[in-house]
Motif scaffolding. Structure first.
Motif, mmCIF file in Angstrom:
data_model
loop_
_atom_site.group_PDB
_atom_site.id
_atom_site.type_symbol
_atom_site.label_atom_id
_atom_site.label_comp_id
_atom_site.label_asym_id
_atom_site.label_seq_id
_atom_site.Cartn_x
_atom_site.Cartn_y
_atom_site.Cartn_z
ATOM 1 N N LEU A 24 -7.792 25.774 59.332
ATOM 2 C CA LEU A 24 -6.387 25.810 59.447
ATOM 3 C C LEU A 24 -5.985 25.150 57.953
ATOM 4 C CD1 LEU A 24 -4.513 22.410 59.668
ATOM 5 C CD2 LEU A 24 -5.889 22.234 62.195
ATOM 6 N N ASP A 25 -4.829 25.826 57.862
ATOM 7 C CA ASP A 25 -4.246 25.539 57.426
ATOM 8 C C ASP A 25 -2.921 24.815 57.182
ATOM 9 O OD1 ASP A 25 -5.703 26.812 54.634
ATOM 10 O OD2 ASP A 25 -5.107 28.341 55.218
ATOM 11 N N ILE A 26 -2.501 23.772 56.912
ATOM 12 C CA ILE A 26 -0.620 23.064 56.927
ATOM 13 C C ILE A 26 0.229 23.803 55.457
ATOM 14 C CG2 ILE A 26 0.288 21.208 57.281
ATOM 15 C CD1 ILE A 26 -2.359 20.031 57.032
ATOM 16 N N GLN A 27 0.891 24.747 56.431
ATOM 17 C CA GLN A 27 1.822 24.796 55.285
ATOM 18 C C GLN A 27 3.413 23.462 55.124
ATOM 19 O OE1 GLN A 27 2.497 28.127 58.328
ATOM 20 N NE2 GLN A 27 2.706 29.346 56.466
ATOM 21 N N PHE A 28 2.976 23.170 54.289
ATOM 22 C CA PHE A 28 4.276 21.774 54.418
ATOM 23 C C PHE A 28 5.090 22.191 53.909
ATOM 24 C CE2 PHE A 28 -0.054 19.657 53.136
ATOM 25 C CZ PHE A 28 0.208 18.421 54.371
ATOM 26 N N ASN A 29 6.410 21.573 53.578
ATOM 27 C CA ASN A 29 7.820 22.136 53.083
ATOM 28 C C ASN A 29 8.718 22.187 53.933
ATOM 29 O OD1 ASN A 29 7.106 20.753 50.505
ATOM 30 N ND2 ASN A 29 6.353 22.718 49.790
ATOM 31 N N HIS A 30 8.065 21.503 55.194
ATOM 32 C CA HIS A 30 8.804 22.612 56.854
ATOM 33 C C HIS A 30 9.108 21.204 57.529
ATOM 34 C CE1 HIS A 30 6.693 26.554 55.677
ATOM 35 N NE2 HIS A 30 7.394 26.920 55.926
ATOM 36 N N ASP A 56 0.851 6.225 67.687
ATOM 37 C CA ASP A 56 -0.375 5.580 67.991
ATOM 38 C C ASP A 56 -2.225 5.243 68.101
ATOM 39 O OD1 ASP A 56 2.069 4.880 69.757
ATOM 40 O OD2 ASP A 56 1.063 6.726 71.470
ATOM 41 N N HIS A 57 -2.299 6.229 67.333
ATOM 42 C CA HIS A 57 -3.830 6.607 66.239
ATOM 43 C C HIS A 57 -3.803 5.973 65.421
ATOM 44 C CE1 HIS A 57 -4.687 7.790 70.375
ATOM 45 N NE2 HIS A 57 -3.859 8.290 70.583
ATOM 46 N N ILE A 58 -2.272 6.132 64.098
ATOM 47 C CA ILE A 58 -2.886 5.532 62.776
ATOM 48 C C ILE A 58 -1.738 4.771 62.189
ATOM 49 C CG2 ILE A 58 -2.614 6.073 60.656
ATOM 50 C CD1 ILE A 58 -4.251 9.085 61.602
ATOM 51 N N ASN A 59 -2.109 3.799 62.233
ATOM 52 C CA ASN A 59 -0.948 2.650 61.649
ATOM 53 C C ASN A 59 -0.249 2.905 60.569
ATOM 54 O OD1 ASN A 59 -1.573 0.658 63.352
ATOM 55 N ND2 ASN A 59 -3.598 0.242 62.349
ATOM 56 N N ASP A 60 -1.492 3.732 59.559
ATOM 57 C CA ASP A 60 -0.239 3.462 57.982
ATOM 58 C C ASP A 60 0.454 5.253 58.367
ATOM 59 O OD1 ASP A 60 0.785 3.431 56.046
ATOM 60 O OD2 ASP A 60 -1.027 3.680 54.650
ATOM 61 N N LEU A 61 1.571 5.719 58.548
ATOM 62 C CA LEU A 61 1.994 7.499 58.516
ATOM 63 C C LEU A 61 2.519 7.206 57.393
ATOM 64 C CD1 LEU A 61 3.396 7.335 62.436
ATOM 65 C CD2 LEU A 61 1.128 8.017 61.196
ATOM 66 N N ALA A 62 2.893 6.315 56.697
ATOM 67 C CA ALA A 62 2.991 6.319 55.209
ATOM 68 C C ALA A 62 2.336 6.626 54.603
ATOM 69 C CB ALA A 62 4.786 5.304 54.791
ATOM 70 N N THR A 89 0.626 14.366 48.471
ATOM 71 C CA THR A 89 1.017 14.753 47.157
ATOM 72 C C THR A 89 0.306 14.472 46.272
ATOM 73 O OG1 THR A 89 2.079 12.507 46.875
ATOM 74 C CG2 THR A 89 3.786 14.272 48.219
ATOM 75 N N ALA A 90 -1.032 13.566 46.482
ATOM 76 C CA ALA A 90 -2.020 13.421 45.748
ATOM 77 C C ALA A 90 -2.941 14.391 44.867
ATOM 78 C CB ALA A 90 -3.124 12.435 46.452
ATOM 79 N N ASP A 91 -3.211 13.745 44.100
ATOM 80 C CA ASP A 91 -4.196 15.379 43.398
ATOM 81 C C ASP A 91 -5.159 16.063 43.798
ATOM 82 O OD1 ASP A 91 -2.377 14.495 41.563
ATOM 83 O OD2 ASP A 91 -2.757 13.291 39.945
ATOM 84 N N ASP A 112 -11.328 7.984 41.890
ATOM 85 C CA ASP A 112 -9.590 6.492 41.876
ATOM 86 C C ASP A 112 -8.875 8.007 43.247
ATOM 87 O OD1 ASP A 112 -10.236 5.085 41.050
ATOM 88 O OD2 ASP A 112 -8.910 5.165 39.165
ATOM 89 N N THR A 113 -9.045 9.125 43.310
ATOM 90 C CA THR A 113 -8.328 10.119 44.212
ATOM 91 C C THR A 113 -8.853 9.917 44.969
ATOM 92 O OG1 THR A 113 -7.168 11.406 42.325
ATOM 93 C CG2 THR A 113 -7.132 12.204 44.622
ATOM 94 N N PHE A 114 -10.184 10.584 45.537
ATOM 95 C CA PHE A 114 -10.902 9.914 46.514
ATOM 96 C C PHE A 114 -10.564 9.062 47.102
ATOM 97 C CE2 PHE A 114 -14.994 9.698 47.967
ATOM 98 C CZ PHE A 114 -15.219 10.482 49.380
#
Length: 228
Positions: free
Chosen positions: A30-36, A93-99, A106-108, A131-133
């Motif tokens: 799959l590809d995620i179509q962001f900005n939607h 309910d599964h991932i605490n850090d959604l932010a 937006t990472a490189d 660092d990004t990885f």
């Protein structure tokens, strides 16, 4: 110098894992179509599955709101799938850090491929630097089961077929020898499973992963674009 990483995230709450569980013989990417908004649509490519089974799985999946067939080439189908859930509803309910998950978008980095598995997602991505990885890997290590499968510099080539494991290669050789790939088939998954002394479902997954690796290294680079 950038990095290329292949890794597996075991979290069955990730989108479309229910579909992958329902059609284990198929390969879903799959590809995620962001900005939607908070429910971005997915462009889902499916190989080696029956169309009716795939579409029934979409209809029955709790996290699929709507789906549309947008292209077909042989046994490859491409769908646009709209989620029935926001990321918070799907993963809260599964991932605490959604932010932190949203920040990864937006990472490189470029996530080149996402394969949906019954247990989660298997991803291949390009990362600007270590660092990004580390940002990606640290997030998933803290929020799910994370397994690094391959990590190379972006200028290191990978020989064709190098992604096959010994077990995948063994399963392919036995399946070929027993006539599993002949038309009509001369052996069943159960026959191959008996020789390997594993379950038929494990054989199916092993063969599917092996075929995916071979397609990525040979057919995929020259595969014509699917019709839109």
């Amino acid at each position: 110098m950038g990095l290329v990483a292949e890794y597996q995230i075991d979290c069955d709450a990730l989108p479309l894992t229910e579909v992958a569980t329902t059609v284990p013989e198929a390969t879903l990417t799959l590809d995620i179509q962001f900005n939607h908004g908070d429910r971005p649509p997915f462009l889902v490519t499916i190989q080696n599955g029956f169309q009716s089974t795939i579409e029934t799985a979409f209809t029955d999946a709790f996290d699929v709101g709507a789906w549309t067939l947008v292209g077909q080439a042989g046994d490859t189908f491409r769908y646009q799938v709209r989620s029935a859930l926001s990321f918070e509803e799907q993963l809260g309910d599964h991932i605490n850090d959604l932010a932190g998950l949203e920040a990864l978008a937006t990472a490189d980095a470029i996530i080149e491929r996402i394969e949906v598995l019954p247990s989660g997602w298997r991803q291949t991505g390009w990362f600007a630097n270590r660092d990004t990885f580390n940002e990606f890997s640290s997030f998933w290590q803290q929020n799910a089961d994370f397994q690094l499968l391959r990590l190379t510099h972006d200028d290191e080539s990978k020989p064709a077929g190098d992604g096959l494991t010994d077990r995948q290669r063994e399963a392919l050789r036995i399946a070929y020898k027993r006539g599993y790939f002949e038309i009509p088939r001369q052996a069943s998954l159960e026959d191959i499973a008996a020789e390997l002394e594993i379950s038929a479902s494990s054989v199916s997954e092993r063969l599917r992963r092996a075929q995916t690796e071979l397609i990525e290294e040979t057919v995929a680079p020259t595969w014509p674009p699917l019709p839109q």
